[in-house]
Scaffold this motif. Sequence first.
Motif, PDB file in Angstrom:
ATOM      1  N   MET A   1      33.227  32.669  29.925  1.00 30.21           N
ATOM      2  CA  MET A   1      34.247  33.532  29.328  1.00 30.21           C
ATOM      3  C   MET A   1      33.637  34.610  28.442  1.00 30.21           C
ATOM      4  N   ASP A   2      32.494  34.330  27.809  1.00 30.13           N
ATOM      5  CA  ASP A   2      31.856  35.365  26.990  1.00 30.13           C
ATOM      6  C   ASP A   2      31.483  36.568  27.849  1.00 30.13           C
ATOM      7  N   GLN A   3      30.940  36.296  29.032  1.00 31.48           N
ATOM      8  CA  GLN A   3      30.569  37.395  29.922  1.00 31.48           C
ATOM      9  C   GLN A   3      31.810  38.090  30.483  1.00 31.48           C
ATOM     10  N   PHE A   4      32.834  37.323  30.789  1.00 33.34           N
ATOM     11  CA  PHE A   4      34.077  37.927  31.256  1.00 33.34           C
ATOM     12  C   PHE A   4      34.664  38.834  30.177  1.00 33.34           C
ATOM     13  N   ASN A   5      34.676  38.351  28.946  1.00 31.19           N
ATOM     14  CA  ASN A   5      35.192  39.174  27.844  1.00 31.19           C
ATOM     15  C   ASN A   5      34.379  40.447  27.670  1.00 31.19           C
ATOM     16  N   ALA A   6      33.071  40.363  27.886  1.00 34.70           N
ATOM     17  CA  ALA A   6      32.225  41.556  27.776  1.00 34.70           C
ATOM     18  C   ALA A   6      32.622  42.595  28.824  1.00 34.70           C
ATOM     19  N   LEU A   7      32.946  42.137  30.040  1.00 34.54           N
ATOM     20  CA  LEU A   7      33.359  43.077  31.085  1.00 34.54           C
ATOM     21  C   LEU A   7      34.737  43.651  30.785  1.00 34.54           C
TER      22      LEU A   7
END
Length: 302
Positions: A202-208
């Motif tokens: 989710m951290d990477q998804f939030n970054a996108l």
Amino acid sequence: MNRKRVLIVLSGLLTIFSVLLVIMTGTKANASTINDYIISNKIKPVSITYREGTFSHWDGYENGVGNPEGVVVHDTAVDGDSAAAEEHSFNTFWPQYQAYVHAFVDDGNIIQMHSTDYMVWGAGPTANNKFIQVEICHEATQDGFARSIANDAYYVAHKLIQYNLKDIPGVTVMSHKQVSQKWGETTHIDPDEYFVRFGYNMDQFNALVTYYYNNLKSTNDVYGAGVTNNAGVESDNVIRVKNSNGSYVPLVAFQGDGSVKTVSNRALANNTPWYTDQSKNYNGVTYRRVATNEWVDASYGI
């Protein structure tokens, strides 16, 4: 979602199997690789397709119709599914599932089935009363996963902008797992258990989402190179509106006889973007649809 209760054990076994398969085959990509792959290849999210579904409840959020507080991200827990298949399934069986979401996303589609002005049943009573809800379908390949993630992140960023919400991970953008942990009304842990198959989180998804959100707000394009045409219609069927003679942009509703009537309890804020999927002409005026039966005069486009 209630439907997932019968799938949770199977989903867990599939996740374990997928992790073991990844270890054996070496096909797992790390999280940064997925976002890098999307951005470096400028994978363009698809436009949102709006097809009104069969969900017959038109209840406003706790802050009223048209006032969601953010977006909850789910996965479908079904390998080999598609947005169209999920759309059909939910439109046929939602009374049995006792569940419904606003949209489904896969590697080639974003299908919205219910106006995001109104709540649905997907994440427990508290979250249902607060959030738009979208489900991502299970993909089998890294490329398919990346394309579906791009579509999902675009949908989330688009909805935050549409409702003039800030992009705050864990507050305005939540996974179903975070919802379960915060309010304890469900026990689901999606989409985390699906994301891990591709080394994603989710951290990477939030970054996108943040990357798309900032670019859309500043340039109307997910990669920072958008162009608005003379009619005020942005890329991906978005119209940015402004009333130079007032503090808000009025809306109209089409009546049964084809005439229009001003909507008295809702309007659009100046200088805000809105997704639009249809246009109609009445008495020489072109109107663009921004909700189920809410239309804006296209001349307000900037």
